[in-house]
Design a protein around this motif. Structure first.
Motif, PDB file in Angstrom:
ATOM      1  N   TYR A   2       0.716  -1.110  -0.037  1.00 44.44           N
ATOM      2  CA  TYR A   2      -0.035   0.043   0.050  1.00 44.44           C
ATOM      3  C   TYR A   2       0.918   1.230  -0.097  1.00 44.44           C
ATOM      4  N   ASN A   3       0.249   2.340  -0.553  1.00 44.51           N
ATOM      5  CA  ASN A   3       1.182   3.878  -0.578  1.00 44.51           C
ATOM      6  C   ASN A   3       0.751   4.251   0.576  1.00 44.51           C
ATOM      7  N   HIS A   4       1.503   4.230   1.614  1.00 45.20           N
ATOM      8  CA  HIS A   4       1.316   4.963   2.951  1.00 45.20           C
ATOM      9  C   HIS A   4       1.504   6.578   2.851  1.00 45.20           C
ATOM     10  N   ASN A   5       2.309   6.937   1.897  1.00 43.87           N
ATOM     11  CA  ASN A   5       2.077   8.450   1.970  1.00 43.87           C
ATOM     12  C   ASN A   5       0.821   8.961   1.493  1.00 43.87           C
ATOM     13  N   LEU A   6       0.198   8.543   0.502  1.00 43.04           N
ATOM     14  CA  LEU A   6      -1.129   8.748   0.116  1.00 43.04           C
ATOM     15  C   LEU A   6      -2.152   8.589   0.949  1.00 43.04           C
ATOM     16  N   ILE A   7      -2.094   7.431   1.520  1.00 42.25           N
ATOM     17  CA  ILE A   7      -3.265   7.056   2.677  1.00 42.25           C
ATOM     18  C   ILE A   7      -3.080   7.789   3.912  1.00 42.25           C
ATOM     19  N   GLU A   8      -2.030   7.864   4.240  1.00 47.62           N
ATOM     20  CA  GLU A   8      -1.673   8.608   5.750  1.00 47.62           C
ATOM     21  C   GLU A   8      -2.305   9.986   5.485  1.00 47.62           C
ATOM     22  N   LYS A   9      -1.713  10.754   4.515  1.00 48.40           N
ATOM     23  CA  LYS A   9      -2.337  12.234   4.393  1.00 48.40           C
ATOM     24  C   LYS A   9      -3.596  12.316   4.349  1.00 48.40           C
ATOM     25  N   LYS A  10      -4.191  11.325   3.401  1.00 46.73           N
ATOM     26  CA  LYS A  10      -5.581  11.538   3.105  1.00 46.73           C
ATOM     27  C   LYS A  10      -6.393  11.172   4.601  1.00 46.73           C
ATOM     28  N   TRP A  11      -6.077  10.257   5.297  1.00 44.99           N
ATOM     29  CA  TRP A  11      -7.132  10.209   6.494  1.00 44.99           C
ATOM     30  C   TRP A  11      -6.696  11.029   7.572  1.00 44.99           C
TER      31      TRP A  11
END
Length: 805
Positions: A2-11
């Protein structure tokens, strides 16, 4: 992967936009989960700081799932010497420096996904906050618990301020400041002092009411250092009467000299003119030694003879009076009886200065002091008695002859509460022409802004340079403001109350308001307090003192502020050493979040070991955690065909594993065994990969659990793969069937004419009638029986149940 950079900023954006972590105060039970708030230094957070924050965030999320109103706040202990030193060396405002650092810290905490409500954030430099720090000081002053007097302090000429003992180091046998390693001397100065010693017994009693580690309680008891003994009068050859405190009045017959602290006000009165130059030089030398140096039991005891003698009332002997650096003025009266036969420090001193050593307790010990119990000898009044009876008889004699009395003393000193700094809370005090202090009623007294901070030309703080602010006229009378500011400890003494008083508009409810007291009644004491071992004594002791005082004046409803405390261990560098810039072993969390993600960092921090353990950082361990999170993501994303809403398709063994998993992880979080909780999650996921079908509700329950540890990834899977609408953080904690967790259950095969048709979970050694009843109620058994009545039922205990049709 999974792409943590996208996911974490998103949530993180989702939680902030939707106020997901907004504090709720309803009629639910409460859980107050607190971190020791940080000082926002210029270096930012490193991975070691995050260990405690991650642990408390897991507990706070868990408590919300369990149906509690949770207060889990963060704030900034933002006054202090580093910002002051920065301002003096650069000419810049400490406020700008501090505010910048706070923004860096806040962004780092948000980056980690911690569930703080930032509307509850407190900042000790906010005048709306320190108004109430000043208010508490005013109440202490009104109740005779604050006074101004001459006190021996650690003075830094370079920093132009007094330093607390914990801010002073000893390098090459010289006192230096912790910051900058500037020389320190001990000197008397006019300081504000809080009379914490008046609360010594209450602070000791309170330790019996709280659930703290015994080692921590012992540290506080030792710091307070309650000693019961006697005050004994000694006449001297220079017409000065001395009072000496001792915990061993039974050793009076063995007293062969007296020692007095170098800083004691009686030293010069006791010093013979012929000895004055030597004594003065000795005193000057001791000013460069720390109290710790002086207390250590080093062999080379130092002292200087005053030229005067005291008269031992019991032996009628003249005994010499020495100035000795191992005697501290803060303990007892600053004068001690030298009993070399029965005190090791006195023994070493007597050997050095060739003083008599007179045993008054029968012993075979030689070449050292005997400190055990025994029968007294060479002691006319108490021969034949042991210590307890002998001490009582001596004290009775002292009282009868009016030469002494019972006395209690403490190692703990009153709290020096002044700092010669600009960057601190101003005292709400003005002085009249006679130097009498008066309280300022209109609070807060706001710290004036200074464009360029400069040290004063005296021992006062930079505030002494502000003549317009300094001088006040009231009703035609001239007053001068106090130029000292409060120590950094002041704002941290009550900040846990500040969170409860903080309003959404940034203001604070009044500390003495009825609404505030109602809030305190629900939320105090704090249920969990997590912080470093370095605060085990001073911060906790000062906070307990202020809290107990506020209880005594009917502000708070509890005697103690902190119900349960965990001292977190450190995360060491990968070299096993404490992280520091000078060693080059500091791990920056910002870089880890970029390469591995905040969730991986959170999970690794708690998986390393017990929260109280100090353990080295290991990159391989972090990599392993990230791989495991990818494995969790793949299970949900790539194996959706294994998910089913039909519980009957699930192997009973997996069903039992799930219920045992929920039970065990619940217990592990409750007991703060977070590393074991992570292990339980790993075991469960391994079992899921081995199973043909996965029950959807079980997997959703797993996500709720996982979200305590890795909230970003859990939220992503919950919404994007499981297609749930509400945040995972709004769910309830999964429940378990206790019967399915018991190890005395077995899986029993159900046969039709010898062929396997189903399995059921039964108690070991269950009776046949109960097994048949349970089998008949099972859907798979109903399907193959088709309402037919078996000709015969064969039950082999714990082996099979066979329906013959």
């Amino acid at each position: 992967m999974y792409n943590h950079n996208l996911i974490e900023k998103k949530w993180q954006k989702y939680w902030e936009t939707n106020h997901t972590y907004k504090f709720q105060d309803t009629d639910k039970p409460k859980s107050y989960v607190l971190d020791m708030f940080p000082y926002p230094s210029g270096a930012g957070l490193h991975v070691g700081h995050l260990k405690g924050y991650t642990a408390t965030d897991i507990v706070a999320r868990y408590k919300r799932f369990k149906g509690f109103d949770v207060l889990h706040p963060i704030g900034w202990d933002a006054f202090g010497l580093p910002a002051e030193h920065y301002a003096l060396t650069t000419g810049n405002q400490p406020k700008e420096f501090t505010d910048h650092n706070i923004n860096v810290f806040r962004n780092q905490l948000k980056m980690m996904g911690f569930s703080y409500d930032y509307q509850k954030e407190v900042n000790t430099t906010d005048h709306q906050y320190y108004k109430w720090t000043q208010w508490i000081f005013a109440k202490l002053f009104e109740n005779d618990l604050a006074e101004i007097k001459d006190v021996e302090v650690n003075w830094s000429e370079d920093l132009k301020t007094v330093l607390a003992n914990e801010e002073v180091l000893t390098i090459d046998n010289k006192l230096v400041s912790e910051r900058g390693h500037f020389p320190i001397i001990r000197k008397p100065m006019r300081q504000w002092v809080l009379k914490i010693t008046k609360y010594a017994d209450k602070l000791l009693e309170g330790l019996n009411e709280i659930d703290w580690p015994e080692s921590l309680k012992l540290m506080q008891r030792n710091w307070i250092g309650r000693s019961v003994g006697a005050l004994i009068k000694f006449e001297t050859t220079c017409d000065v009467t001395l009072e000496v405190f001792t915990t061993r009045p039974d050793t009076i017959y063995g007293t062969t000299f007296l020692s007095i602290a170098p800083e004691n006000s009686l030293v010069l009165k006791l010093t013979n003119p012929a000895q004055m130059a030597k004594v003065s030089a000795y005193i000057e030398t001791t000013q460069t030694k720390s109290e710790l140096q002086r207390k250590e039991l080093q062999k080379d005891k130092t002292g200087i003879f005053t030229g005067s003698y005291a008269i031992n009332y019991f032996t009628k002997e003249k005994i010499p009076i020495y100035v000795a650096d191992y005697v501290l003025n803060s303990y007892g009266t600053g004068i001690v009886m030298g009993v070399p036969a029965h005190d090791q420090r006195d023994y070493e001193f007597a050997i050095t200065y060739k003083l008599p050593i007179k045993f008054i307790i029968a012993t075979d010990v030689q070449n050292q002091a005997y400190i055990g119990d025994g029968v007294h000898i060479n002691s006319e009044l108490i021969n034949g008695l042991k210590i307890e009876a002998a001490s009582k008889k001596i004290i009775d004699y002292l009282k009868t002859n009016k030469i002494g009395k019972t006395h209690i003393t403490y190692k703990m000193k009153d709290w020096v509460f002044s700092r010669q700094r600009y960057w601190g809370e101003p005292f709400p005090i003005i002085f009249d022409k006679q130097q009498v202090p008066h309280l300022v009623k209109d609070l807060p007294v706001i710290l004036p802004e200074i464009e360029h901070i400069q040290a004063s030309k005296t021992v006062e703080s930079p505030l002494a340079n502000l003549t317009e602010w300094l001088n006040v006229e009231i009703n035609g009378e001239h007053y001068r403001r106090e130029t000292n500011t409060m120590p950094q400890w002041a704002g941290s003494c009550w900040y846990y109350l500040g969170y409860l008083m903080k309003c959404p508009n940034g203001s604070y409810l009044p500390l003495d308001d009825s609404q505030t007291k109602k809030i305190f009644k629900k939320w105090l004491p704090i249920d969990l307090y997590v912080g470093g071992q370095e605060h085990a004594v001073l911060h906790l002791l000062y906070s307990r003192f202020w809290h107990r005082f506020l209880y005594d004046i009917n502000i708070v409803p509890t005697k103690e502020p902190f119900k349960f405390i965990i001292n977190q261990g450190m995360i060491l560098g990968d070299d096993g050493e404490k992280m520091s810039k000078s060693k080059g072993n500091v791990i920056n969390p910002d870089e880890i979040v970029k390469t591995h993600g905040a969730d991986a960092l959170r999970l690794y921090e708690v998986f390393m070991g017990p929260i109280t353990a100090s353990l080295p950082w290991a990159e391989n361990g972090l990599n392993g955690i990230r791989k495991w999170l990818d494995r969790v993501y793949r299970l949900f994303n790539d194996y959706q065909d294994k998910f089913t809403n039909d519980l009957n398709k699930i192997e009973e063994d997996l069903d039992r594993v799930y219920h045992k998993f929920i039970k065990q992880i619940t217990e592990n979080i409750e007991n703060f065994n977070l590393n074991l909780a992570v292990s339980q999650m790993m075991i469960f996921i391994n079992k899921c990969y081995q199973s043909k079908f996965l029950y959807t509700l079980h997997m959703q329950g797993f996500l709720v659990v996982l979200s305590c540890f890795t909230p970003h990834l859990s939220e992503e899977i919950w919404h994007e793969i499981c297609k749930q609408k509400n945040s995972v953080t709004l769910q309830s904690w999964p429940i378990f069937d206790d019967q399915k967790t018991m190890d005395d259950f077995i899986t029993l095969p159900i046969q039709e004419n010898g062929k396997l048709r189903a399995t059921i979970l039964i108690k070991k050694d269950e009776l046949q009638a109960q097994v048949e009843k349970q089998a008949y109620a099972t859907e798979k058994v109903k399907l193959f029986l088709k309402n037919r009545k078996p000709k015969k039922i064969i039950y082999v205990k714990n082996k099979i149940l066979n329906f013959i049709l």
